[in-house]
Write a protein that holds these residues in place. Structure first.
Motif, mmCIF file in Angstrom:
data_model
loop_
_atom_site.group_PDB
_atom_site.id
_atom_site.type_symbol
_atom_site.label_atom_id
_atom_site.label_comp_id
_atom_site.label_asym_id
_atom_site.label_seq_id
_atom_site.Cartn_x
_atom_site.Cartn_y
_atom_site.Cartn_z
ATOM 1 N N TYR A 25 31.559 -11.039 44.470
ATOM 2 C CA TYR A 25 30.057 -10.844 44.465
ATOM 3 C C TYR A 25 29.472 -12.143 44.226
ATOM 4 O O TYR A 25 28.605 -12.184 45.004
ATOM 5 C CB TYR A 25 29.637 -9.697 43.430
ATOM 6 N N ARG A 26 29.617 -13.086 43.245
ATOM 7 C CA ARG A 26 29.252 -14.244 42.902
ATOM 8 C C ARG A 26 29.546 -15.374 44.258
ATOM 9 O O ARG A 26 28.474 -15.757 44.723
ATOM 10 C CB ARG A 26 29.616 -14.815 41.744
ATOM 11 N N THR A 27 30.700 -15.182 45.043
ATOM 12 C CA THR A 27 30.912 -15.944 45.865
ATOM 13 C C THR A 27 30.112 -15.396 47.044
ATOM 14 O O THR A 27 29.328 -16.443 47.982
ATOM 15 C CB THR A 27 32.347 -15.942 46.314
ATOM 16 N N ARG A 28 29.802 -14.331 47.420
ATOM 17 C CA ARG A 28 29.223 -13.615 48.485
ATOM 18 C C ARG A 28 27.782 -13.936 48.278
ATOM 19 O O ARG A 28 26.950 -14.165 49.402
ATOM 20 C CB ARG A 28 29.464 -12.336 48.784
ATOM 21 N N ARG A 29 27.456 -13.806 47.245
ATOM 22 C CA ARG A 29 25.897 -14.243 46.774
ATOM 23 C C ARG A 29 25.454 -15.537 47.174
ATOM 24 O O ARG A 29 24.490 -15.877 47.824
ATOM 25 C CB ARG A 29 25.738 -13.962 45.323
ATOM 26 N N GLU A 30 26.254 -16.534 47.574
ATOM 27 C CA GLU A 30 26.037 -17.833 47.717
ATOM 28 C C GLU A 30 25.740 -18.060 49.300
ATOM 29 O O GLU A 30 25.063 -18.825 49.642
ATOM 30 C CB GLU A 30 27.457 -18.881 47.399
ATOM 31 N N THR A 31 26.077 -16.948 50.141
ATOM 32 C CA THR A 31 25.690 -16.747 51.378
ATOM 33 C C THR A 31 24.234 -16.383 51.767
ATOM 34 O O THR A 31 24.140 -16.474 52.846
ATOM 35 C CB THR A 31 26.702 -15.839 52.257
ATOM 36 N N ALA A 38 40.318 -6.507 37.175
ATOM 37 C CA ALA A 38 39.710 -5.955 38.620
ATOM 38 C C ALA A 38 37.953 -6.197 38.404
ATOM 39 O O ALA A 38 37.350 -6.597 39.516
ATOM 40 C CB ALA A 38 39.771 -4.439 38.686
ATOM 41 N N LEU A 39 37.508 -6.007 37.264
ATOM 42 C CA LEU A 39 35.994 -6.192 37.079
ATOM 43 C C LEU A 39 35.744 -7.758 37.138
ATOM 44 O O LEU A 39 34.877 -8.156 37.924
ATOM 45 C CB LEU A 39 35.521 -5.915 35.899
ATOM 46 N N ILE A 40 36.553 -8.492 36.687
ATOM 47 C CA ILE A 40 36.307 -9.914 36.896
ATOM 48 C C ILE A 40 36.546 -10.298 38.303
ATOM 49 O O ILE A 40 35.685 -11.223 38.953
ATOM 50 C CB ILE A 40 37.432 -10.965 36.133
ATOM 51 N N GLU A 41 37.626 -9.768 38.890
ATOM 52 C CA GLU A 41 37.628 -10.210 40.618
ATOM 53 C C GLU A 41 36.347 -9.820 41.237
ATOM 54 O O GLU A 41 35.972 -10.308 42.061
ATOM 55 C CB GLU A 41 39.161 -9.429 40.957
ATOM 56 N N THR A 42 36.268 -8.604 41.021
ATOM 57 C CA THR A 42 34.965 -7.994 41.605
ATOM 58 C C THR A 42 33.701 -8.965 41.556
ATOM 59 O O THR A 42 32.901 -9.224 42.585
ATOM 60 C CB THR A 42 34.680 -6.564 41.292
ATOM 61 N N ASP A 53 26.660 -10.063 33.785
ATOM 62 C CA ASP A 53 25.888 -10.382 32.515
ATOM 63 C C ASP A 53 26.765 -10.240 31.413
ATOM 64 O O ASP A 53 26.791 -10.831 30.611
ATOM 65 C CB ASP A 53 24.485 -9.287 32.531
ATOM 66 N N VAL A 54 27.665 -8.836 31.587
ATOM 67 C CA VAL A 54 28.366 -8.612 30.397
ATOM 68 C C VAL A 54 29.527 -9.669 30.343
ATOM 69 O O VAL A 54 29.967 -10.410 29.149
ATOM 70 C CB VAL A 54 29.160 -7.072 30.408
ATOM 71 N N LEU A 55 30.082 -9.960 31.441
ATOM 72 C CA LEU A 55 31.118 -11.071 31.420
ATOM 73 C C LEU A 55 30.662 -12.362 30.899
ATOM 74 O O LEU A 55 31.581 -13.354 30.284
ATOM 75 C CB LEU A 55 31.823 -11.087 32.780
#
Length: 85
Positions: free
Chosen positions: A11-17, A3-7, A76-78
Motif C-alpha cells: 500500500y505504501r509503495t503504491r501510494r507513492e504513485t 501478511a499485514l506487513i506485506e500488505t 498506524d498500528v505497525l
C-alpha cells in the motif's frame, strides 16, 4: 502479522504513485472527511473529489473507501509498534 506487513508495504509503495492533488485528497479522506468537506477545503467540487477518490482507489488496488481506511489503520498500528518507520 507477516501478511499485514506485506500488505501495508505494498500500500505504501503504491501510494507513492499518486499525484500531489491525489495525496492531498487522500490525506483528508483518511481523516474521515466527506467529499463535500474535502471539496470545500480544496476549492473543488465534491464530484471532482469523487473522481479523484475513484482514481486513488484504482491506483492503490482497493475496492472502496473502507478498505482504504483499514490500510491506514494497519499502517498506524505497525508504525506505533515500531515495525514500520
Amino acid at each position: 502479522v507477516h501478511a499485514l506487513i506485506e500488505t501495508a508495504l505494498a500500500y505504501r509503495t503504491r501510494r507513492e504513485t499518486l499525484s500531489r492533488r491525489e495525496r492531498q485528497i487522500l490525506a483528508l479522506l483518511e481523516q474521515g472527511h466527506p467529499a463535500s468537506k474535502v471539496g470545500a477545503h480544496l476549492r473543488i467540487s465534491p464530484r471532482t473529489v469523487e473522481n479523484h477518490r475513484m482514481n486513488i482507489l484504482q491506483k492503490l488496488n482497493l475496492g472502496n473507501t473502507t478498505q482504504l481506511i483499514r490500510q491506514v489503520a494497519v499502517l498506524d498500528v505497525l508504525r506505533a509498534g515500531g515495525i514500520l518507520d
